[in-house]
Design a protein around this motif. Structure first.
Motif, PDB file in Angstrom:
ATOM      1  N   ASP A 183       0.838  -1.209   0.000  1.00 51.46           N
ATOM      2  CA  ASP A 183       0.000   0.000   0.000  1.00 51.46           C
ATOM      3  C   ASP A 183       0.867   1.250   0.000  1.00 51.46           C
ATOM      4  OD1 ASP A 183      -2.335  -1.537   0.131  1.00 51.46           O
ATOM      5  OD2 ASP A 183      -2.415  -1.440   2.324  1.00 51.46           O
ATOM      6  N   LEU A 184       1.917   1.246   0.814  1.00 46.35           N
ATOM      7  CA  LEU A 184       2.803   2.411   0.879  1.00 46.35           C
ATOM      8  C   LEU A 184       3.547   2.614  -0.432  1.00 46.35           C
ATOM      9  CD1 LEU A 184       4.212   2.121   4.487  1.00 46.35           C
ATOM     10  CD2 LEU A 184       2.584   3.799   3.619  1.00 46.35           C
ATOM     11  N   ALA A 185       3.951   1.531  -1.072  1.00 44.32           N
ATOM     12  CA  ALA A 185       4.619   1.650  -2.374  1.00 44.32           C
ATOM     13  C   ALA A 185       3.671   2.240  -3.406  1.00 44.32           C
ATOM     14  CB  ALA A 185       5.121   0.288  -2.834  1.00 44.32           C
ATOM     15  N   TRP A 186       2.417   1.807  -3.393  1.00 40.63           N
ATOM     16  CA  TRP A 186       1.417   2.361  -4.313  1.00 40.63           C
ATOM     17  C   TRP A 186       1.211   3.845  -4.031  1.00 40.63           C
ATOM     18  CZ3 TRP A 186      -3.275   4.696  -3.321  1.00 40.63           C
ATOM     19  CH2 TRP A 186      -4.094   4.921  -4.429  1.00 40.63           C
ATOM     20  N   LEU A 187       1.079   4.192  -2.740  1.00 39.32           N
ATOM     21  CA  LEU A 187       0.865   5.583  -2.354  1.00 39.32           C
ATOM     22  C   LEU A 187       2.049   6.451  -2.750  1.00 39.32           C
ATOM     23  CD1 LEU A 187      -1.049   7.538  -0.966  1.00 39.32           C
ATOM     24  CD2 LEU A 187       0.025   6.924   1.214  1.00 39.32           C
ATOM     25  N   ARG A 188       3.271   5.930  -2.560  1.00 41.35           N
ATOM     26  CA  ARG A 188       4.465   6.684  -2.955  1.00 41.35           C
ATOM     27  C   ARG A 188       4.445   6.960  -4.463  1.00 41.35           C
ATOM     28  NH1 ARG A 188       9.505   4.464  -0.553  1.00 41.35           N
ATOM     29  NH2 ARG A 188       9.092   6.042   0.991  1.00 41.35           N
ATOM     30  N   GLY A 189       4.031   5.973  -5.247  1.00 34.59           N
ATOM     31  CA  GLY A 189       3.920   6.172  -6.692  1.00 34.59           C
ATOM     32  C   GLY A 189       2.917   7.260  -7.038  1.00 34.59           C
ATOM     33  N   LYS A 190       1.805   7.306  -6.322  1.00 36.37           N
ATOM     34  CA  LYS A 190       0.799   8.352  -6.559  1.00 36.37           C
ATOM     35  C   LYS A 190       1.354   9.722  -6.188  1.00 36.37           C
ATOM     36  CE  LYS A 190      -2.254   5.805  -8.314  1.00 36.37           C
ATOM     37  NZ  LYS A 190      -2.467   5.921  -9.749  1.00 36.37           N
ATOM     38  N   PHE A 191       2.102   9.799  -5.079  1.00 39.39           N
ATOM     39  CA  PHE A 191       2.727  11.066  -4.703  1.00 39.39           C
ATOM     40  C   PHE A 191       3.696  11.522  -5.785  1.00 39.39           C
ATOM     41  CE2 PHE A 191       1.809  10.282  -0.060  1.00 39.39           C
ATOM     42  CZ  PHE A 191       1.010  11.399   0.099  1.00 39.39           C
ATOM     43  N   GLU A 192       4.459  10.591  -6.335  1.00 37.67           N
ATOM     44  CA  GLU A 192       5.416  10.941  -7.383  1.00 37.67           C
ATOM     45  C   GLU A 192       4.692  11.452  -8.625  1.00 37.67           C
ATOM     46  OE1 GLU A 192       7.747   7.374  -7.674  1.00 37.67           O
ATOM     47  OE2 GLU A 192       8.878   7.858  -5.857  1.00 37.67           O
ATOM     48  N   GLU A 193       3.598  10.807  -9.014  1.00 44.52           N
ATOM     49  CA  GLU A 193       2.787  11.283 -10.157  1.00 44.52           C
ATOM     50  C   GLU A 193       2.234  12.677  -9.877  1.00 44.52           C
ATOM     51  OE1 GLU A 193      -0.338   8.503 -11.116  1.00 44.52           O
ATOM     52  OE2 GLU A 193       1.064   6.814 -11.152  1.00 44.52           O
ATOM     53  N   PHE A 194       1.729  12.879  -8.677  1.00 48.55           N
ATOM     54  CA  PHE A 194       1.169  14.173  -8.293  1.00 48.55           C
ATOM     55  C   PHE A 194       2.242  15.264  -8.354  1.00 48.55           C
ATOM     56  CE2 PHE A 194      -0.012  17.193  -4.860  1.00 48.55           C
ATOM     57  CZ  PHE A 194      -1.180  17.684  -5.411  1.00 48.55           C
ATOM     58  N   ASN A 195       3.429  14.972  -7.824  1.00 49.41           N
ATOM     59  CA  ASN A 195       4.507  15.957  -7.846  1.00 49.41           C
ATOM     60  C   ASN A 195       4.923  16.317  -9.266  1.00 49.41           C
ATOM     61  OD1 ASN A 195       4.614  16.227  -5.082  1.00 49.41           O
ATOM     62  ND2 ASN A 195       6.181  14.667  -4.825  1.00 49.41           N
ATOM     63  N   VAL A 196       4.980  15.335 -10.164  1.00 48.72           N
ATOM     64  CA  VAL A 196       5.313  15.606 -11.571  1.00 48.72           C
ATOM     65  C   VAL A 196       4.253  16.513 -12.189  1.00 48.72           C
ATOM     66  CG1 VAL A 196       5.488  14.533 -13.854  1.00 48.72           C
ATOM     67  CG2 VAL A 196       6.721  13.547 -11.915  1.00 48.72           C
ATOM     68  N   ALA A 197       2.990  16.251 -11.886  1.00 51.15           N
ATOM     69  CA  ALA A 197       1.903  17.078 -12.428  1.00 51.15           C
ATOM     70  C   ALA A 197       1.988  18.511 -11.905  1.00 51.15           C
ATOM     71  CB  ALA A 197       0.550  16.467 -12.080  1.00 51.15           C
ATOM     72  N   ILE A 198       2.243  18.679 -10.619  1.00 45.20           N
ATOM     73  CA  ILE A 198       2.353  20.025 -10.037  1.00 45.20           C
ATOM     74  C   ILE A 198       3.562  20.754 -10.616  1.00 45.20           C
ATOM     75  CG2 ILE A 198       2.771  21.320  -7.905  1.00 45.20           C
ATOM     76  CD1 ILE A 198      -0.062  20.220  -8.129  1.00 45.20           C
ATOM     77  N   GLU A 199       4.693  20.067 -10.696  1.00 44.63           N
ATOM     78  CA  GLU A 199       5.899  20.684 -11.262  1.00 44.63           C
ATOM     79  C   GLU A 199       5.648  21.113 -12.712  1.00 44.63           C
ATOM     80  OE1 GLU A 199      10.699  19.908 -11.427  1.00 44.63           O
ATOM     81  OE2 GLU A 199       9.372  18.195 -11.165  1.00 44.63           O
ATOM     82  N   GLY A 200       4.954  20.289 -13.476  1.00 44.19           N
ATOM     83  CA  GLY A 200       4.626  20.631 -14.859  1.00 44.19           C
ATOM     84  C   GLY A 200       3.706  21.828 -14.952  1.00 44.19           C
ATOM     85  N   ALA A 201       2.704  21.891 -14.085  1.00 41.38           N
ATOM     86  CA  ALA A 201       1.778  23.030 -14.085  1.00 41.38           C
ATOM     87  C   ALA A 201       2.510  24.322 -13.748  1.00 41.38           C
ATOM     88  CB  ALA A 201       0.639  22.780 -13.097  1.00 41.38           C
ATOM     89  N   VAL A 202       3.433  24.258 -12.805  1.00 37.42           N
ATOM     90  CA  VAL A 202       4.217  25.439 -12.448  1.00 37.42           C
ATOM     91  C   VAL A 202       5.103  25.843 -13.617  1.00 37.42           C
ATOM     92  CG1 VAL A 202       6.068  26.290 -10.942  1.00 37.42           C
ATOM     93  CG2 VAL A 202       4.121  25.060  -9.966  1.00 37.42           C
ATOM     94  N   ALA A 203       5.732  24.887 -14.271  1.00 34.90           N
ATOM     95  CA  ALA A 203       6.606  25.183 -15.415  1.00 34.90           C
ATOM     96  C   ALA A 203       5.822  25.835 -16.543  1.00 34.90           C
ATOM     97  CB  ALA A 203       7.288  23.911 -15.899  1.00 34.90           C
ATOM     98  N   ASP A 204       4.555  25.435 -16.714  1.00 29.47           N
ATOM     99  CA  ASP A 204       3.724  25.992 -17.784  1.00 29.47           C
ATOM    100  C   ASP A 204       3.481  27.492 -17.611  1.00 29.47           C
ATOM    101  OD1 ASP A 204       3.548  23.521 -18.990  1.00 29.47           O
ATOM    102  OD2 ASP A 204       1.520  23.098 -18.249  1.00 29.47           O
ATOM    103  N   VAL A 205       3.463  27.977 -16.373  1.00 28.11           N
ATOM    104  CA  VAL A 205       3.148  29.392 -16.143  1.00 28.11           C
ATOM    105  C   VAL A 205       4.310  30.184 -15.563  1.00 28.11           C
ATOM    106  CG1 VAL A 205       0.687  28.928 -15.857  1.00 28.11           C
ATOM    107  CG2 VAL A 205       2.183  28.965 -13.840  1.00 28.11           C
ATOM    108  N   ALA A 206       5.449  29.538 -15.333  1.00 26.62           N
ATOM    109  CA  ALA A 206       6.569  30.185 -14.650  1.00 26.62           C
ATOM    110  C   ALA A 206       7.091  31.418 -15.379  1.00 26.62           C
ATOM    111  CB  ALA A 206       7.697  29.187 -14.432  1.00 26.62           C
ATOM    112  N   ASP A 207       7.025  31.431 -16.704  1.00 31.78           N
ATOM    113  CA  ASP A 207       7.542  32.572 -17.462  1.00 31.78           C
ATOM    114  C   ASP A 207       6.508  33.666 -17.675  1.00 31.78           C
ATOM    115  OD1 ASP A 207      10.053  31.408 -17.679  1.00 31.78           O
ATOM    116  OD2 ASP A 207       9.519  30.354 -19.529  1.00 31.78           O
ATOM    117  N   ASP A 208       5.285  33.430 -17.276  1.00 33.91           N
ATOM    118  CA  ASP A 208       4.206  34.407 -17.429  1.00 33.91           C
ATOM    119  C   ASP A 208       4.296  35.412 -16.285  1.00 33.91           C
ATOM    120  OD1 ASP A 208       1.792  35.829 -17.461  1.00 33.91           O
ATOM    121  OD2 ASP A 208       0.666  34.094 -18.191  1.00 33.91           O
TER     122      ASP A 208
END
Length: 98
Positions: free
Chosen positions: A5-30
């Motif tokens: 369960d913890l390994a699955w949850l860690r994978g979800k956290f990693e996916e979430f962090n990639v999505a947040i980092e990508g969203a920030v990168a999309d607007v960082a230069d604006d």
């Protein structure tokens, strides 16, 4: 929760962090947005709930110690040491203006 369960949850956290980092990168230069991505996930490696009860453990174990009736809400969340470290990471990313 078990190890799988913890390994699955860690994978979800990693996916979430990639999505947040990508969203920030999309607007960082604006200029309309003043955002920065602060990676706290990697800083917590080696400070997982399995560490002994010392300043080395930055995350409450599962189950969390019964410190109050809300203890289970804290399970797998940062403890005081973890919050202090996150504060340092975020403060270091803030622009200092005088």
């Amino acid at each position: 929760m078990n190890h799988a369960d913890l390994a699955w949850l860690r994978g979800k956290f990693e996916e979430f962090n990639v999505a947040i980092e990508g969203a920030v990168a999309d607007v960082a230069d604006d200029p309309a947005f003043k955002v920065a991505y602060v990676d706290t996930y990697d800083a917590f490696r080696g400070h997982e709930p399995s560490q002994l009860q010392t300043p080395n453990r930055w995350i409450w174990p599962i189950p969390a110690p019964i410190l109050s009736e809300h203890a289970l809400w804290g399970a797998a969340h940062p403890n005081g040491y973890g919050h202090d470290e996150m504060t340092k990471l975020v403060a270091a990313a803030l622009p200092i203006t005088e």
